[in-house]
Enzyme design. Structure first.
Site, PDB file in Angstrom:
ATOM      1  N   GLU A 156      11.186  16.310  14.494  1.00  0.00           N
ATOM      2  CA  GLU A 156      11.581  15.796  12.926  1.00  0.00           C
ATOM      3  C   GLU A 156      10.810  16.565  11.975  1.00  0.00           C
ATOM      4  O   GLU A 156       9.591  16.521  11.630  1.00  0.00           O
ATOM      5  CB  GLU A 156      10.989  14.491  12.753  1.00  0.00           C
ATOM      6  CG  GLU A 156      11.756  13.874  11.597  1.00  0.00           C
ATOM      7  CD  GLU A 156      11.311  12.498  11.052  1.00  0.00           C
ATOM      8  OE1 GLU A 156      10.049  12.300  11.336  1.00  0.00           O
ATOM      9  OE2 GLU A 156      11.814  11.893  10.347  1.00  0.00           O
TER      10      GLU A 156
ATOM     11  N   GLY B 121       7.391   4.652   8.019  1.00  0.00           N
ATOM     12  CA  GLY B 121       6.551   5.827   8.275  1.00  0.00           C
ATOM     13  C   GLY B 121       6.783   6.635   9.349  1.00  0.00           C
ATOM     14  O   GLY B 121       7.661   6.453  10.059  1.00  0.00           O
ATOM     15  N   SER B 122       5.884   7.512  10.018  1.00  0.00           N
ATOM     16  CA  SER B 122       6.193   8.378  11.137  1.00  0.00           C
ATOM     17  C   SER B 122       6.055   7.427  12.155  1.00  0.00           C
ATOM     18  O   SER B 122       5.119   6.312  12.272  1.00  0.00           O
ATOM     19  CB  SER B 122       5.164   9.570  11.014  1.00  0.00           C
ATOM     20  OG  SER B 122       3.668   9.006  11.179  1.00  0.00           O
ATOM     21  N   THR B 123       6.415   8.028  13.200  1.00  0.00           N
ATOM     22  CA  THR B 123       6.356   7.317  14.642  1.00  0.00           C
ATOM     23  C   THR B 123       4.818   7.230  15.129  1.00  0.00           C
ATOM     24  O   THR B 123       4.364   6.345  15.414  1.00  0.00           O
ATOM     25  CB  THR B 123       7.222   7.993  15.789  1.00  0.00           C
ATOM     26  OG1 THR B 123       8.645   7.722  15.193  1.00  0.00           O
ATOM     27  CG2 THR B 123       7.000   7.337  17.115  1.00  0.00           C
TER      28      THR B 123
ATOM     29  N   GLU C 186       9.618   0.707  10.966  1.00  0.00           N
ATOM     30  CA  GLU C 186      10.766   1.806  10.516  1.00  0.00           C
ATOM     31  C   GLU C 186      10.277   3.186  10.735  1.00  0.00           C
ATOM     32  O   GLU C 186       9.535   3.494   9.615  1.00  0.00           O
ATOM     33  CB  GLU C 186      11.513   1.411   9.153  1.00  0.00           C
ATOM     34  CG  GLU C 186      11.990  -0.101   9.322  1.00  0.00           C
ATOM     35  CD  GLU C 186      13.226   0.052  10.109  1.00  0.00           C
ATOM     36  OE1 GLU C 186      13.977   1.141  10.484  1.00  0.00           O
ATOM     37  OE2 GLU C 186      14.153  -0.990  10.198  1.00  0.00           O
TER      38      GLU C 186
ATOM     39  N   CYS D 225      14.579   9.460   6.159  1.00  0.00           N
ATOM     40  CA  CYS D 225      14.449   9.277   7.537  1.00  0.00           C
ATOM     41  C   CYS D 225      15.582   9.370   8.445  1.00  0.00           C
ATOM     42  O   CYS D 225      15.755   9.756   9.638  1.00  0.00           O
ATOM     43  CB  CYS D 225      13.822   7.935   7.808  1.00  0.00           C
ATOM     44  SG  CYS D 225      14.912   6.601   6.929  1.00  0.00           S
TER      45      CYS D 225
ATOM     46  N   THR E 148       2.053   7.031  13.371  1.00  0.00           N
ATOM     47  CA  THR E 148       1.354   6.018  12.743  1.00  0.00           C
ATOM     48  C   THR E 148       1.707   4.708  13.090  1.00  0.00           C
ATOM     49  O   THR E 148       1.137   3.680  13.177  1.00  0.00           O
ATOM     50  CB  THR E 148       1.645   6.119  11.148  1.00  0.00           C
ATOM     51  OG1 THR E 148       1.098   7.741  10.793  1.00  0.00           O
ATOM     52  CG2 THR E 148       0.597   5.432  10.188  1.00  0.00           C
ATOM     53  N   GLY E 149       3.278   4.495  13.228  1.00  0.00           N
ATOM     54  CA  GLY E 149       3.747   3.125  13.733  1.00  0.00           C
ATOM     55  C   GLY E 149       3.074   2.992  15.001  1.00  0.00           C
ATOM     56  O   GLY E 149       2.749   1.508  15.076  1.00  0.00           O
TER      57      GLY E 149
ATOM     58  N   LYS F 103       0.816  -1.210   0.038  1.00  0.00           N
ATOM     59  CA  LYS F 103       0.138   0.016   0.081  1.00  0.00           C
ATOM     60  C   LYS F 103       0.989   1.055   0.149  1.00  0.00           C
ATOM     61  O   LYS F 103       1.309   1.729   0.995  1.00  0.00           O
ATOM     62  CB  LYS F 103      -1.024   0.045   1.364  1.00  0.00           C
ATOM     63  CG  LYS F 103      -2.125   1.201   1.014  1.00  0.00           C
ATOM     64  CD  LYS F 103      -2.423   1.585   2.330  1.00  0.00           C
ATOM     65  CE  LYS F 103      -1.409   2.477   2.893  1.00  0.00           C
ATOM     66  NZ  LYS F 103      -1.666   3.985   2.080  1.00  0.00           N
TER      67      LYS F 103
END
Ligand code: NAD
Length: 474
Positions: free
Chosen positions: A371, A219-221, A241, A275, A223-224, A168
């Site tokens: 970030e 992706g971003s933290t 990651e 990143c 969303t993780g 995706k």
């Protein structure tokens, strides 16, 4: 305008609705992207599960041959992919060509990998074997900074390990993955590789789906963290990651003129949307002014613009939301530091931001602690090495970091004290398919690349054999 389609069960499909994909260089609509719904996701998972039953039985050699066919086909259309990447992502054409090349390098690396069962111990009474088996259907959820590279470095290890995969892409950069899907249909059996798009609304359904065994997420933290929570209900395997705020520490023994270019490149590659970009620069007081000036000079000389235009070295920020976010960080930098390059946003269509360097800024400000993920570099002064190591480490992130020194022993001592998954000495942002990439702290969980990253796409299985009833003579 070309009609892009998703790849489901070996067919190119339109999907129930579509969204616009915007060229970040000029905000024009580049193409329409089809998007899936829950019903199409369910159908795709079913197809991937079905394909898994036969794909898992194929040999590493067979899988590797198909993967190499894919990279050869990609090579043949490399220029088309590069131009599309520039138009959807923004990076200059030369860097888009590099991305296409790196995507092939990563895929070809995994195409050559295999996993043998290990005999852990054996004697007259028993044999204990350790195997690694595929997991089933793997979902790869991707961000928008390296759309083709990340799609391929998720597909390659997933399918080489015997899994089937659903990719995706990010909704703002789906086109290079969809173009890849057109090639995949001619090479792979139906259902082995599937590509589904969304409007940022299918991620939760993927990470809760009972038919998906693993999510490999980049992706971003924030969303993780959501993925980790929603994957809990089915106890999915996860590789996350996530974001980073890589610190670089420049010791007092370097020649500022020598290191400026390397630091500049690592901070502003892909307009800072990497990143593992260098995002906080700590420079010793004795060389602070000289290094700030060197970096500011390089930033002022840089040509930012539409990546398809000759001579452009840095492209726009990828999307409107990120553009607004980075503009906010520039305001923060103006309020708390001194801008020595860039800082003024041109009033024109597109998301171009001049490379911005801010000095005389301290820890505790948003642009240093968070970030920004854009073309802005804060440079912080230090005088005490122990203190600056503590400051570099006092971040929730732990993706990468670097130390710059003319004395490798000194640099190695400092590198050992940096709390991040990767520490570079006298460079930053270097990576490769054979080098494991493992985040620390809130930059993620798990490993990508290398043997360790490959093994994350498998489940360990022990076969423990007693020889008590075996008859060696038949
Ligand atoms: P993002 O987290 O906003 O989106 C990434 C992907 O997640 C997109 O495909 C998005 O549609 C999807 N998504 C959104 N909500 C979801 C949900 N609830 N569940 C599941 N998926 C969901 O990240 P981004 O803005 O696309 O990318 C930038 C971030 O990615 C930065 O923080 C950057 O540091 C990080 N990044 C990390 C690495 C790494 O290897 N560590 C590499 C590249 C980018």
């Amino acid at each position: 305008m070309k009609q892009y389609k998703m790849l489901v069960a070996g067919e190119l499909v339109a999907g129930p609705s579509s969204i616009d994909v915007i060229n970040p260089a000029n905000e024009e609509v580049l193409a329409q992207c089809p998007v899936a719904d829950q019903a199409l996701l369910d159908k795709t998972v079913e197809a991937a599960q079905q394909a898994f039953t036969s794909w898992r039985k194929t040999s590493f050699t067979e899988r590797g041959e198909l993967l190499k066919k894919l990279t050869a086909a990609l090579e043949q259309r490399a220029e088309e992919f590069a131009r599309l990447l520039t138009q959807e992502q923004g990076k200059p054409l030369a860097q888009a060509r590099d991305e296409v090349m790196f995507a092939q390098i990563f895929a070809n690396y995994f195409a050559d990998q295999s996993i043998e069962a290990k005999v852990l111990s054996e004697d007259d009474s028993q044999r204990i074997e350790m195997h690694r088996q595929p997991l089933g259907v793997v979902a790869g959820i991707c961000p928008w900074n390296f759309p083709l590279l990340i799609t391929l470095y998720k597909i390659a290890p997933a399918i080489m390990a015997g899994n089937t995969v659903i990719i995706k892409p990010a909704p703002t950069t789906p086109l290079s993955s969809l173009l890849l899907g057109e090639i995949i249909t001619d090479i792979f059996p139906a259902g082995v590789i599937n590509i589904l798009c969304d409007n940022n609304d299918l991620g939760a359904a993927i990470s809760t789906h009972p038919g998906i065994a693993k999510v490999s997420f980049t992706g971003s933290t924030p969303t993780g963290k959501k993925i980790m929570a929603s994957a809990a209900s089915t106890l999915k395997r996860l590789t996350l990651e996530l974001g980073g705020n890589d610190a670089a520490i420049v010791l007092d023994d370097v020649d500022p003129g020598q290191v400026a270019e390397g630091i500049f490149g690592a901070a502003f590659l892909n307009s800072g949307q990497v990143c593992i970009a260098l995002k906080r620069l700590y420079v010793h007081d004795s060389i602070y002014d000289a290094l700030c000036e060197n970096i500011a000079t390089l930033a002022k000389q840089a040509v930012v613009g539409n990546g398809l235009e000759e001579g452009v070295q840095f492209g726009p920020v990828q999307n409107r939301m990120q553009f607004d976010k980075v503009c906010g960080y520039i305001e923060n930098a103006k309020a708390h530091g001194r801008i020595i390059a860039g800082g003024e946003i041109p009033q024109q269509p597109g998301f171009c931001i001049p490379l911005t360097v801010v000095c005389d800024i301290e820890d505790g400000t948003a642009v240093v602690d968070e970030e920004p993920f854009g073309p802005i570099l804060p440079i912080v002064r230090y005088s005490d090495l122990d203190d600056v190591i503590d400051r570099a480490n006092s971040s929730a992130f732990g993706l990468g970091g670097s130390v710059w020194s003319s004395n490798l022993d000194r640099a190695s001592e400092v590198a050992a004290r940096i709390d991040s998954g990767t520490v570079w000495v006298n460079h930053h942002c270097a990576f490769g398919p054979n080098i494991p990439f493992a985040p620390a702290k809130e930059s993620g969980i798990g490993v990508e690349w290398g043997e360790e990253g490959f093994h994350e796409f498998t489940a360990m299985k022990v076969v423990n054999i007693s020889k008590a009833y075996s008859n060696p003579v038949h």
